[in-house]
Design an enzyme around this catalytic site. Structure first.
Site, mmCIF file in Angstrom:
data_model
loop_
_atom_site.group_PDB
_atom_site.id
_atom_site.type_symbol
_atom_site.label_atom_id
_atom_site.label_comp_id
_atom_site.label_asym_id
_atom_site.label_seq_id
_atom_site.Cartn_x
_atom_site.Cartn_y
_atom_site.Cartn_z
ATOM 1 N N GLY A 87 0.848 -1.200 0.000
ATOM 2 C CA GLY A 87 0.000 0.000 0.000
ATOM 3 C C GLY A 87 0.877 1.241 0.000
ATOM 4 O O GLY A 87 0.561 2.235 0.650
ATOM 5 N N ARG A 99 -0.089 5.466 -1.914
ATOM 6 C CA ARG A 99 -0.880 6.613 -1.454
ATOM 7 C C ARG A 99 -1.009 6.591 0.063
ATOM 8 O O ARG A 99 -0.626 5.611 0.714
ATOM 9 C CB ARG A 99 -2.243 6.708 -2.159
ATOM 10 C CG ARG A 99 -3.191 5.618 -1.950
ATOM 11 C CD ARG A 99 -4.371 5.742 -2.923
ATOM 12 N NE ARG A 99 -5.235 4.598 -2.771
ATOM 13 C CZ ARG A 99 -6.238 4.518 -1.894
ATOM 14 N NH1 ARG A 99 -6.515 5.554 -1.117
ATOM 15 N NH2 ARG A 99 -6.968 3.429 -1.806
ATOM 16 N N VAL A 104 -2.626 -8.263 -1.490
ATOM 17 C CA VAL A 104 -1.818 -8.905 -0.426
ATOM 18 C C VAL A 104 -2.531 -10.077 0.253
ATOM 19 O O VAL A 104 -1.895 -10.854 0.947
ATOM 20 C CB VAL A 104 -1.364 -7.900 0.670
ATOM 21 C CG1 VAL A 104 -0.359 -6.906 0.133
ATOM 22 C CG2 VAL A 104 -2.547 -7.195 1.328
ATOM 23 N N ASN A 110 1.835 -2.312 5.341
ATOM 24 C CA ASN A 110 1.035 -1.098 5.525
ATOM 25 C C ASN A 110 -0.336 -1.172 4.853
ATOM 26 O O ASN A 110 -1.268 -0.486 5.270
ATOM 27 C CB ASN A 110 1.837 0.090 4.964
ATOM 28 C CG ASN A 110 0.995 1.332 4.825
ATOM 29 O OD1 ASN A 110 0.719 2.014 5.799
ATOM 30 N ND2 ASN A 110 0.554 1.620 3.594
ATOM 31 N N SER A 162 -2.759 0.002 14.493
ATOM 32 C CA SER A 162 -3.561 1.209 14.739
ATOM 33 C C SER A 162 -3.884 1.291 16.226
ATOM 34 O O SER A 162 -3.989 0.241 16.887
ATOM 35 C CB SER A 162 -4.871 1.124 13.945
ATOM 36 O OG SER A 162 -5.792 2.085 14.412
ATOM 37 N N TYR A 210 -12.065 -4.112 12.080
ATOM 38 C CA TYR A 210 -10.806 -3.375 11.910
ATOM 39 C C TYR A 210 -9.939 -3.503 13.165
ATOM 40 O O TYR A 210 -8.747 -3.826 13.090
ATOM 41 C CB TYR A 210 -11.138 -1.907 11.618
ATOM 42 C CG TYR A 210 -9.928 -1.028 11.362
ATOM 43 C CD1 TYR A 210 -9.304 -1.019 10.110
ATOM 44 C CD2 TYR A 210 -9.420 -0.198 12.358
ATOM 45 C CE1 TYR A 210 -8.211 -0.204 9.871
ATOM 46 C CE2 TYR A 210 -8.326 0.619 12.133
ATOM 47 C CZ TYR A 210 -7.723 0.619 10.881
ATOM 48 O OH TYR A 210 -6.641 1.424 10.644
ATOM 49 N N ALA A 217 -10.030 -5.731 15.541
ATOM 50 C CA ALA A 217 -9.550 -7.115 15.723
ATOM 51 C C ALA A 217 -8.362 -7.385 14.793
ATOM 52 O O ALA A 217 -7.373 -8.004 15.186
ATOM 53 C CB ALA A 217 -10.686 -8.100 15.451
ATOM 54 N N LYS A 220 -6.247 -5.221 13.642
ATOM 55 C CA LYS A 220 -5.089 -4.424 14.053
ATOM 56 C C LYS A 220 -4.466 -4.988 15.336
ATOM 57 O O LYS A 220 -3.253 -4.958 15.508
ATOM 58 C CB LYS A 220 -5.495 -2.956 14.229
ATOM 59 C CG LYS A 220 -5.914 -2.298 12.909
ATOM 60 C CD LYS A 220 -4.707 -2.146 12.014
ATOM 61 C CE LYS A 220 -5.021 -1.945 10.564
ATOM 62 N NZ LYS A 220 -3.827 -1.850 9.723
ATOM 63 N N ILE A 261 -4.721 9.891 11.118
ATOM 64 C CA ILE A 261 -3.742 10.480 10.204
ATOM 65 C C ILE A 261 -4.499 10.928 8.954
ATOM 66 O O ILE A 261 -5.332 10.173 8.435
ATOM 67 C CB ILE A 261 -2.640 9.450 9.815
ATOM 68 C CG1 ILE A 261 -2.002 8.798 11.063
ATOM 69 C CG2 ILE A 261 -1.586 10.097 8.918
ATOM 70 C CD1 ILE A 261 -1.273 9.707 12.017
HETATM 71 P P1 NAP Z 1 -5.227 4.579 2.203
HETATM 72 O O1 NAP Z 1 -4.884 6.015 1.988
HETATM 73 O O2 NAP Z 1 -6.633 4.138 2.015
HETATM 74 O O3 NAP Z 1 -4.236 3.670 1.320
HETATM 75 C C1 NAP Z 1 -4.339 2.285 1.376
HETATM 76 C C2 NAP Z 1 -3.275 1.625 0.530
HETATM 77 O O4 NAP Z 1 -3.404 0.199 0.685
HETATM 78 C C3 NAP Z 1 -3.418 1.898 -0.948
HETATM 79 O O5 NAP Z 1 -2.125 1.964 -1.541
HETATM 80 C C4 NAP Z 1 -4.152 0.662 -1.470
HETATM 81 O O6 NAP Z 1 -3.935 0.372 -2.854
HETATM 82 C C5 NAP Z 1 -3.542 -0.419 -0.599
HETATM 83 N N1 NAP Z 1 -4.388 -1.610 -0.507
HETATM 84 C C6 NAP Z 1 -5.679 -1.684 -0.103
HETATM 85 N N2 NAP Z 1 -6.124 -2.950 -0.212
HETATM 86 C C7 NAP Z 1 -5.101 -3.695 -0.680
HETATM 87 C C8 NAP Z 1 -4.930 -5.059 -1.025
HETATM 88 N N3 NAP Z 1 -5.921 -5.954 -0.928
HETATM 89 N N4 NAP Z 1 -3.729 -5.463 -1.509
HETATM 90 C C9 NAP Z 1 -2.717 -4.594 -1.651
HETATM 91 N N5 NAP Z 1 -2.810 -3.292 -1.328
HETATM 92 C C10 NAP Z 1 -3.981 -2.849 -0.864
HETATM 93 O O7 NAP Z 1 -4.876 4.166 3.712
HETATM 94 P P2 NAP Z 1 -3.936 4.867 4.807
HETATM 95 O O8 NAP Z 1 -4.720 5.808 5.609
HETATM 96 O O9 NAP Z 1 -2.677 5.327 4.160
HETATM 97 O O10 NAP Z 1 -3.655 3.603 5.737
HETATM 98 C C11 NAP Z 1 -2.500 2.808 5.590
HETATM 99 C C12 NAP Z 1 -2.411 1.879 6.780
HETATM 100 O O11 NAP Z 1 -2.380 2.654 7.981
HETATM 101 C C13 NAP Z 1 -3.598 0.932 6.915
HETATM 102 O O12 NAP Z 1 -3.148 -0.329 7.339
HETATM 103 C C14 NAP Z 1 -4.443 1.570 8.008
HETATM 104 O O13 NAP Z 1 -5.207 0.644 8.707
HETATM 105 C C15 NAP Z 1 -3.357 2.177 8.882
HETATM 106 N N6 NAP Z 1 -3.858 3.288 9.708
HETATM 107 C C16 NAP Z 1 -4.338 4.422 9.145
HETATM 108 C C17 NAP Z 1 -4.809 5.452 9.950
HETATM 109 C C18 NAP Z 1 -5.364 6.737 9.398
HETATM 110 O O14 NAP Z 1 -5.908 7.530 10.178
HETATM 111 N N7 NAP Z 1 -5.215 7.015 8.124
HETATM 112 C C19 NAP Z 1 -4.794 5.289 11.341
HETATM 113 C C20 NAP Z 1 -4.296 4.113 11.890
HETATM 114 C C21 NAP Z 1 -3.807 3.108 11.057
HETATM 115 P P3 NAP Z 1 -4.804 1.135 -4.017
HETATM 116 O O15 NAP Z 1 -4.279 2.543 -4.042
HETATM 117 O O16 NAP Z 1 -4.529 0.381 -5.247
HETATM 118 O O17 NAP Z 1 -6.230 1.086 -3.571
#
Ligand code: NAP
Length: 247
Positions: free
Chosen positions: A14, A17, A66, A92, A144, A157, A159, A161, A190
């Protein structure tokens, strides 16, 4: 800019982005060769590569799910041909599909567990097989604070994490003697597309609950990941670091 990851091979799932793109950029800036994987959004992946300018020459994009064993195995077997060593894996890639448990359908449960937790298992399995040979590696799971706090509407989610943290603890005990460390980071809120759908009122409310009174930036997560991926963190394993503004 420090070149402390010069020529190191870093995989960020991931990584095209959101937080992942922030991580890929931070590693590129420090000289790494980065494999940023993604699921399907080609446009975002390509625009991220062009944004990276000349650093983009060290950025490899790989598209696969993944949670799909065949695809993950194909990724690792191709990588074995391309690179002698893999130094860092950041698990990620992740999604959320929120609903209160009483209404949470099985598909949403399975999808979130498959991508967030099974994806971490499959990618880590490929990584340790690689890393054990060189007796060196850094695996970092993007968990998370939800995995500790459990926000309402996020049973699946949270569970997944919490599972990533438990998995990191187990795995760290299996591979420590091979020079591989396994840790988690636990971001709070974030600013990325993942939480862009939160209603304005809820965002305001959440911000009042954060002691630092704001949401975090992807760069702020990247600093913690860079540290855990560095040689300076050689004696840290099986643990989790919160980046949540104090939640
Ligand atoms: P995001 O902006 O939605 O980006 C998600 C990324 O994961 C994208 O590159 C997406 O690919 C990829 N992805 C999704 N499903 C996938 C799959 N089946 N196989 C391979 N890649 C996949 O998310 P984010 O906010 O950056 O979050 C990234 C991580 O941080 C996640 O694990 C999330 O749970 C964790 N997190 C985020 C926050 C927050 O507030 N943002 C807080 C705590 C934890 P595509 O671009 O092709 O869709």
């Amino acid at each position: 800019m420090e070149q402390d990851f010069k020529d190191k091979v870093v995989i960020v799932t991931g990584g095209t982005r959101g937080i992942g793109a922030g991580l890929s950029k931070a590693f590129l800036e420090r000289g790494a060769i980065v494999y940023a994987t993604y699921a399907g959004n080609d446009e975002k992946a390509q625009s991220f590569k062009s944004e990276m300018g000349s650093m983009g020459e060290r950025l490899e994009l790989r598209k696969f799910d993944v949670s799909n064993r065949e695809m993950v195995e194909a990724f690792w077997s191709a990588l074995t041909e391309e690179r002698e060593q893999v130094h860092v894996l950041v698990n990620n890639a992740g999604i959320r599909e929120d609903n209160i448990l009483a209404s949470l359908d099985e598909t949403s449960w399975d999808r979130v567990m498959d991508i967030n937790l099974k994806g971490t298992y499959l990618m880590s399995q490929g990584a340790v097989l690689h890393m054990m040979r060189k007796r060196y590696g850094r695996i970092i799971n993007m968990s998370s604070v939800g995995g500790r706090l459990g926000l309402p509407g996020q049973a699946n989610y949270s569970a997944s994490k919490a599972g990533q943290m438990a998995m990191a603890k187990s795995l760290s005990k299996e591979v420590g003697k091979r020079g591989i460390t396994v840790n988690c980071v636990m971001p709070g809120f974030i600013e990325t597309e993942l939480i862009a759908d939160l209603p304005e009122e809820q965002v305001k409310e959440y911000k009042t609950q954060v002691p630092l009174k704001r949401f975090g930036q992807t760069e702020e997560v990247a600093h913690a990941v860079l540290f855990l991926a560095s040689d300076k963190a050689a004696y840290i394993t099986g643990t989790s670091l919160e980046i949540s503004g104090g939640l």
